[in-house]
Write an enzyme that holds these catalytic residues in place. Structure first.
Site, short mmCIF file in Angstrom:
data_model
loop_
_atom_site.label_atom_id
_atom_site.label_comp_id
_atom_site.label_asym_id
_atom_site.label_seq_id
_atom_site.Cartn_x
_atom_site.Cartn_y
_atom_site.Cartn_z
N ASP A 106 1.37 -6.42 10.43
CA ASP A 106 1.34 -6.66 11.87
C ASP A 106 2.78 -6.64 12.41
OD1 ASP A 106 1.11 -7.67 14.40
OD2 ASP A 106 -0.22 -9.32 13.87
N GLU B 74 2.01 -0.25 10.40
CA GLU B 74 0.63 -0.03 10.86
C GLU B 74 -0.25 -1.18 10.38
OE1 GLU B 74 -1.14 2.04 12.93
OE2 GLU B 74 -2.83 0.81 12.31
N CYS C 106 3.89 0.88 15.82
CA CYS C 106 2.44 1.07 15.74
C CYS C 106 2.24 2.54 15.39
CB CYS C 106 1.80 0.76 17.09
SG CYS C 106 2.09 -0.92 17.66
N ALA D 32 0.25 4.74 13.01
CA ALA D 32 -0.80 5.70 12.59
C ALA D 32 -1.42 6.41 13.80
CB ALA D 32 -1.89 4.95 11.83
N PRO D 33 -1.83 7.64 13.68
CA PRO D 33 -1.88 8.47 12.47
C PRO D 33 -0.55 9.10 12.07
CG PRO D 33 -2.79 9.67 14.33
CD PRO D 33 -2.47 8.30 14.83
N ASP E 70 4.44 2.44 20.48
CA ASP E 70 3.37 3.32 20.99
C ASP E 70 2.05 2.59 20.66
OD1 ASP E 70 2.25 5.71 22.02
OD2 ASP E 70 1.98 6.52 20.01
N CYS F 278 -0.84 6.63 26.17
CA CYS F 278 -1.54 7.80 26.71
C CYS F 278 -2.60 7.27 27.67
CB CYS F 278 -2.13 8.67 25.60
SG CYS F 278 -3.16 7.81 24.42
C1 SAM Z 1 -1.74 4.68 19.87
S1 SAM Z 1 -1.86 4.45 18.17
C2 SAM Z 1 -0.31 5.05 17.60
C3 SAM Z 1 -0.23 6.54 17.55
C4 SAM Z 1 0.98 7.02 16.76
N1 SAM Z 1 2.21 6.52 17.33
C5 SAM Z 1 1.04 8.53 16.70
O1 SAM Z 1 1.72 9.15 17.49
O2 SAM Z 1 0.37 9.10 15.83
C6 SAM Z 1 -1.63 2.74 17.99
C7 SAM Z 1 -1.68 2.25 16.56
O3 SAM Z 1 -1.19 0.92 16.53
C8 SAM Z 1 -1.90 0.21 15.53
N2 SAM Z 1 -1.70 -1.23 15.80
C9 SAM Z 1 -2.39 -2.01 16.66
N3 SAM Z 1 -1.91 -3.28 16.63
C10 SAM Z 1 -0.88 -3.29 15.74
C11 SAM Z 1 0.01 -4.29 15.27
N4 SAM Z 1 -0.06 -5.55 15.72
N5 SAM Z 1 0.93 -3.95 14.35
C12 SAM Z 1 1.00 -2.68 13.88
N6 SAM Z 1 0.17 -1.69 14.28
C13 SAM Z 1 -0.76 -1.98 15.20
C14 SAM Z 1 -3.30 0.71 15.69
O4 SAM Z 1 -4.06 0.46 14.53
C15 SAM Z 1 -3.06 2.20 15.94
O5 SAM Z 1 -3.08 2.91 14.75
#
Ligand code: SAM
Length: 512
Positions: free
Chosen positions: A294, A267, A243, A245-246, A314, A375
């Protein structure tokens, strides 16, 4: 009766407007911009549906004087409990002014706690006329709080200060060189735990610094920087960032791998993929492959992932651990420590996804290390998630590792292995993060890989575990199934069989 237009300086008297000083004009407009932001913040907080953090609302392109607006909103929020008490006890607001509540709060702040200058405009004049009543209500609060003046009263609600952390992007610059640049203007220390992390004095504003703009350093906090280090990927490995982004942790992983090997950054959200790509480009991380999709739908037995040795999970979380950073601690709801039913429902939904994402990561047969991080300060998103996947993790040959063993703040003692989990404290460490590490020996991951059947429709993944572990898994699964009385006997038998997990790539789900 015609409504007074509080969005313009007193334009009816053209001559008077012309005579307004620049300071008067700019503070008049700053208060109107701040009132819009404050209205949005307070409405969102009351509905527990924030339109954005205070910072993100202020940094919208429509806000012209960002610095002044931000300062005014934060200072007013800091004094808000007193301001509300003063306005209530003095009872000076009629219905007309009550409709412009945020503006009233801001002007009251300026009169009693701020500079009390440049107060032009109808709303300002109204409150200026009531200054005696405001001062007498303030005097009562000073007595109640045993302080001499407004400044001392504000100090009671003083900010938590934290160092300005700067993570050096070693793909572009070495830490010694970065420290030397910052040392020209600031006191710089190296962090004692996280490599390539520098500490500058609290409040140091580096947003426009050249090294930040060109991606040589990132303004990333200590707790967030601990996550990639806990995963400890080696140069040349293949790593999956589930997961991503960003992308702050993605590019940190790339730096730790010295740009060698491959990172697959997955992402789901299209808009956030763009941000991820920007972060990667700016950081100069050339070994990252972005995957818009996904994570839950990636098949663990797809040969494309057979070389993946480490996964970072994350996932989306409540973000409650970064409330101080997002200035949520200034909001009325935070001060009452309120978690209402709606919030509980949101946390449960997040926890369900977090558990699925972690369980999915545990299913990749070649993986040796997995880090799960949030977090969030909530047990439901942290220890409870780990507890719920532990039997499955054990069945897959994983055990909990101990990230940063020298770090004293560990998991909440609600599970046996809590000492292996890591927490950072939102007050002491200024950020509330949670990190768990799962490790498995290479031999175990290799044997799983050898046994896996690379059938694209349906692959059976037998698990190699000892009798003792089977027993532990069965006991624990029995315990969990007790929480779901609606599960039929047939279903619980399937759940209790730890030997086979069947991945169905069509449905994107496991069949146990
Ligand atoms: C907490 S943020 C991640 C922060 C990132 N690890 C960083 O340090 O910059 C969680 C991310 O997971 C993405 N996300 C949520 N469900 C997801 C899925 N099923 N597959 C991939 N990404 C997903 C969200 O869109 C979001 O951008």
């Amino acid at each position: 009766m015609q409504k007074p237009n509080t969005n313009m300086p007193p334009v009816t008297k053209q001559k008077k407007t012309a005579r307004l000083s620049n300071a008067e004009k700019s503070s008049f407009f700053a208060r109107r911009e701040a009132a819009k932001v404050l209205t949005s913040v307070l409405d969102g907080d009351a509905r527990r549906q924030a339109a954005g953090s205070i910072k993100s609302l202020v940094f919208k392109p429509s806000v012209r004087n960002k610095k002044a607006t931000f300062a005014l909103v934060c200072q007013t929020l800091k004094c808000l409990p007193y301001i509300k008490e003063i306005l209530e006890s003095s009872d000076i607001l009629n219905n007309k002014w009550k409709k412009q509540q945020a503006l009233m709060y801001l002007i009251t702040y300026d009169i009693l706690f701020g500079q009390n200058v440049a107060l032009v405009g109808d709303a300002e004049k109204f409150l200026q006329h009531k200054k005696d009543a405001l001062l007498s209500a303030l005097a009562q609060i000073l007595v109640k709080n045993r302080v001499k003046n407004a400044k001392d009263l504000m100090a009671l609600r003083s900010d938590v200060s934290k160092p300005r952390y700067v993570r050096v992007n070693t793909l572009k610059l070495n830490t010694k060189a970065a420290a030397a640049v910052f040392r020209k203007r600031h006191k710089v220390q190296k962090d004692d735990l996280v490599p390539d992390l520098l500490l500058l004095p609290p409040g140091t504003d580096l947003h426009d610094h050249q090294l930040v703009k060109n991606g040589s350093v990132l303004l990333q906090g200590k707790a967030s920087s601990m996550v990639a280090v806990a995963l400890d990927p080696k140069p040349g490995w293949e790593v999956l960032d589930a997961c991503s982004a960003p992308g702050n942790k993605t590019v940190h992983l790339a730096a730790l791998m010295r740009g060698e090997g491959k990172i697959i950054a997955c992402e789901l959200n299209k808009e956030r993929v763009k941000r991820l790509e920007c972060t990667i480009k700016q950081a100069g991380a050339t070994n990252v492959e972005v995957l818009h999709g996904d994570f839950l739908k990636l098949s663990p037995v797809d040969p494309s992932y057979s070389k993946v040795r480490a996964i970072l999970v994350d996932p989306s979380c409540s973000g409650s651990g970064t409330a101080v950073d997002r200035l949520d601690h200034l909001l009325p709801s935070y001060q009452t420590g309120h978690v209402d039913q709606g919030e509980m429902h949101r946390l449960s939904k997040l926890a369900a996804f977090q558990k699925m994402a972690l369980e999915h990561a545990l299913s990749f047969p070649g993986v040796e290390r997995i880090v799960y991080s949030t977090c969030s300060i909530h047990q439901i998103e942290n220890e409870d998630v780990i507890n719920s996947v532990l039997p499955f993790a054990i069945s897959r040959g994983f055990k909990l590792g101990t990230p940063f063993p020298q770090w004293t703040r560990r998991g909440l003692p609600v599970i046996e292995e809590s000492e292996q989990l890591l927490r950072t404290d939102p007050v002491e460490d200024k950020e509330g993060f949670f990190i768990a590490l799962f490790v498995r020996s290479i031999s175990q991951s290799e044997s799983l890989q050898e046994r896996e059947i690379g059938n694209h429709q349906s692959a059976v993944v037998p698990c190699k575990i000892s009798e003792r572990k089977v027993e532990a898994v069965n006991k624990s699964r029995l315990r969990s199934s007790c929480f779901f009385p609606s599960i039929s006997l047939k279903m619980s038998r399937v759940l209790l069989n730890p030997y086979f997990d069947v991945w169905n790539s069509k449905s994107g789900k496991y069949q146990h």
